[in-house]
Structures are given as C-alpha cells and as structure tokens.
Design a protein around this motif. Structure first.
Motif, PDB file in Angstrom:
ATOM      1  N   ALA A   1       4.697  12.816  -1.753  1.00 25.41           N
ATOM      2  CA  ALA A   1       3.958  13.741  -0.891  1.00 25.41           C
ATOM      3  C   ALA A   1       3.012  12.979   0.042  1.00 25.41           C
ATOM      4  CB  ALA A   1       3.180  14.736  -1.738  1.00 25.41           C
ATOM      5  N   ALA A   2       2.349  11.968  -0.499  1.00 26.52           N
ATOM      6  CA  ALA A   2       1.443  11.168   0.325  1.00 26.52           C
ATOM      7  C   ALA A   2       2.221  10.393   1.382  1.00 26.52           C
ATOM      8  CB  ALA A   2       0.644  10.217  -0.559  1.00 26.52           C
ATOM      9  N   LEU A   3       3.407   9.944   1.033  1.00 29.60           N
ATOM     10  CA  LEU A   3       4.236   9.228   2.007  1.00 29.60           C
ATOM     11  C   LEU A   3       4.682  10.157   3.132  1.00 29.60           C
ATOM     12  CD1 LEU A   3       6.414   6.883  -0.206  1.00 29.60           C
ATOM     13  CD2 LEU A   3       4.821   6.190   1.559  1.00 29.60           C
ATOM     14  N   GLN A   4       4.996  11.399   2.790  1.00 29.62           N
ATOM     15  CA  GLN A   4       5.406  12.346   3.826  1.00 29.62           C
ATOM     16  C   GLN A   4       4.267  12.604   4.805  1.00 29.62           C
ATOM     17  OE1 GLN A   4       6.856  15.667   1.524  1.00 29.62           O
ATOM     18  NE2 GLN A   4       8.976  14.998   1.735  1.00 29.62           N
TER      19      GLN A   4
ATOM     20  N   GLU B   1       0.831  -1.200   0.000  1.00 31.32           N
ATOM     21  CA  GLU B   1       0.000   0.000   0.000  1.00 31.32           C
ATOM     22  C   GLU B   1       0.868   1.252   0.000  1.00 31.32           C
ATOM     23  OE1 GLU B   1      -2.420  -0.338   3.454  1.00 31.32           O
ATOM     24  OE2 GLU B   1      -3.529  -2.062   2.689  1.00 31.32           O
ATOM     25  N   LEU B   2       1.960   1.219   0.754  1.00 29.29           N
ATOM     26  CA  LEU B   2       2.833   2.384   0.823  1.00 29.29           C
ATOM     27  C   LEU B   2       3.554   2.616  -0.502  1.00 29.29           C
ATOM     28  CD1 LEU B   2       4.398   1.931   4.360  1.00 29.29           C
ATOM     29  CD2 LEU B   2       2.714   3.609   3.670  1.00 29.29           C
ATOM     30  N   ARG B   3       3.928   1.554  -1.181  1.00 35.26           N
ATOM     31  CA  ARG B   3       4.645   1.696  -2.449  1.00 35.26           C
ATOM     32  C   ARG B   3       3.781   2.312  -3.535  1.00 35.26           C
ATOM     33  NH1 ARG B   3       9.617  -0.308  -2.080  1.00 35.26           N
ATOM     34  NH2 ARG B   3      10.017  -2.068  -0.710  1.00 35.26           N
ATOM     35  N   GLN B   4       2.465   2.223  -3.411  1.00 37.68           N
ATOM     36  CA  GLN B   4       1.566   2.786  -4.415  1.00 37.68           C
ATOM     37  C   GLN B   4       1.417   4.292  -4.264  1.00 37.68           C
ATOM     38  OE1 GLN B   4      -2.031   0.568  -3.926  1.00 37.68           O
ATOM     39  NE2 GLN B   4      -1.208  -1.280  -4.885  1.00 37.68           N
ATOM     40  N   LYS B   5       1.787   4.836  -3.120  1.00 34.64           N
ATOM     41  CA  LYS B   5       1.642   6.266  -2.858  1.00 34.64           C
ATOM     42  C   LYS B   5       2.815   7.043  -3.441  1.00 34.64           C
ATOM     43  CE  LYS B   5      -1.021   5.654   1.348  1.00 34.64           C
ATOM     44  NZ  LYS B   5      -1.187   6.062   2.733  1.00 34.64           N
TER      45      LYS B   5
ATOM     46  N   ILE C   1      10.601   3.565   2.352  1.00 34.75           N
ATOM     47  CA  ILE C   1       9.990   3.635   1.022  1.00 34.75           C
ATOM     48  C   ILE C   1      10.065   5.052   0.485  1.00 34.75           C
ATOM     49  CG2 ILE C   1       7.824   3.355  -0.231  1.00 34.75           C
ATOM     50  CD1 ILE C   1       7.244   1.013   1.704  1.00 34.75           C
ATOM     51  N   LEU C   2       9.898   6.045   1.357  1.00 34.70           N
ATOM     52  CA  LEU C   2      10.020   7.441   0.943  1.00 34.70           C
ATOM     53  C   LEU C   2      11.444   7.721   0.441  1.00 34.70           C
ATOM     54  CD1 LEU C   2       8.812  10.290   0.738  1.00 34.70           C
ATOM     55  CD2 LEU C   2       9.510  10.645   3.109  1.00 34.70           C
ATOM     56  N   ALA C   3      12.450   7.209   1.139  1.00 33.00           N
ATOM     57  CA  ALA C   3      13.839   7.404   0.723  1.00 33.00           C
ATOM     58  C   ALA C   3      14.096   6.726  -0.631  1.00 33.00           C
ATOM     59  CB  ALA C   3      14.783   6.863   1.779  1.00 33.00           C
ATOM     60  N   GLU C   4      13.503   5.563  -0.824  1.00 33.89           N
ATOM     61  CA  GLU C   4      13.669   4.883  -2.106  1.00 33.89           C
ATOM     62  C   GLU C   4      13.070   5.694  -3.246  1.00 33.89           C
ATOM     63  OE1 GLU C   4      11.815   1.084  -1.694  1.00 33.89           O
ATOM     64  OE2 GLU C   4      13.408   0.276  -0.431  1.00 33.89           O
ATOM     65  N   LYS C   5      11.892   6.274  -2.996  1.00 34.34           N
ATOM     66  CA  LYS C   5      11.224   7.036  -4.053  1.00 34.34           C
ATOM     67  C   LYS C   5      11.942   8.351  -4.355  1.00 34.34           C
ATOM     68  CE  LYS C   5       6.616   5.221  -3.769  1.00 34.34           C
ATOM     69  NZ  LYS C   5       6.239   4.879  -5.114  1.00 34.34           N
ATOM     70  N   THR C   6      12.462   9.024  -3.333  1.00 35.12           N
ATOM     71  CA  THR C   6      13.149  10.288  -3.575  1.00 35.12           C
ATOM     72  C   THR C   6      14.556  10.078  -4.109  1.00 35.12           C
ATOM     73  OG1 THR C   6      13.823  10.377  -1.254  1.00 35.12           O
ATOM     74  CG2 THR C   6      11.801  11.546  -1.862  1.00 35.12           C
ATOM     75  N   GLY C   7      15.105   8.904  -3.894  1.00 30.21           N
ATOM     76  CA  GLY C   7      16.452   8.601  -4.384  1.00 30.21           C
ATOM     77  C   GLY C   7      16.491   8.322  -5.858  1.00 30.21           C
TER      78      GLY C   7
END
Length: 64
Positions: free
Chosen positions: A13-16, A6-10, A57-63
């Motif tokens: 901004a939604a993760l933050q 569920e988190l990976r689909q966001k 997951i947020l770090a993975e997406k921003t990286g």
C-alpha cells in the motif's frame, strides 16, 4: 531519489502511494518542460527511473 533499500522496506500500500506521488512529480516536471521553465532536463530521466524502480518492487511484492 528513492533508494531501493528504502522502497523494499515499505509494504504494498505504501509503495502504491509512493508510485502515485512520483507520477504527480513527473507530471509537474513535464509541464515545466512544456512551458520552458525546466532547467535540468535530466531530472525527467531520474523521475522516470524512480517510478520504474518503485513499480518493479511493487510487482515483486504483489507477486509473492
């Protein structure tokens, strides 16, 4: 408890916002523990891990 899928689909901004909500919930649990109102102390561990999962997951997406 937030599932990883569920988190990976966001998006980022939604993760933050999810991290901030989890941190507020964790703070509430800590205050309940301090005032002897928390019966299930294992929920602190679960909340910490949920925060870590969302931050990872947020770090993975921003990286990327």
């Amino acid at each position: 408890m937030a599932k990883t899928s569920e988190l990976r689909q966001k998006d980022a901004a939604a993760l933050q916002t999810e991290v901030k909500e989890l941190q507020k919930a964790y703070f509430g649990l800590r205050m309940q523990k301090a005032t002897q109102q928390l019966n299930n102390t294992a929920s602190l561990r679960v909340a910490r891990r949920d925060i870590a999962r969302a931050k990872t997951i947020l770090a993975e997406k921003t990286g990327k």
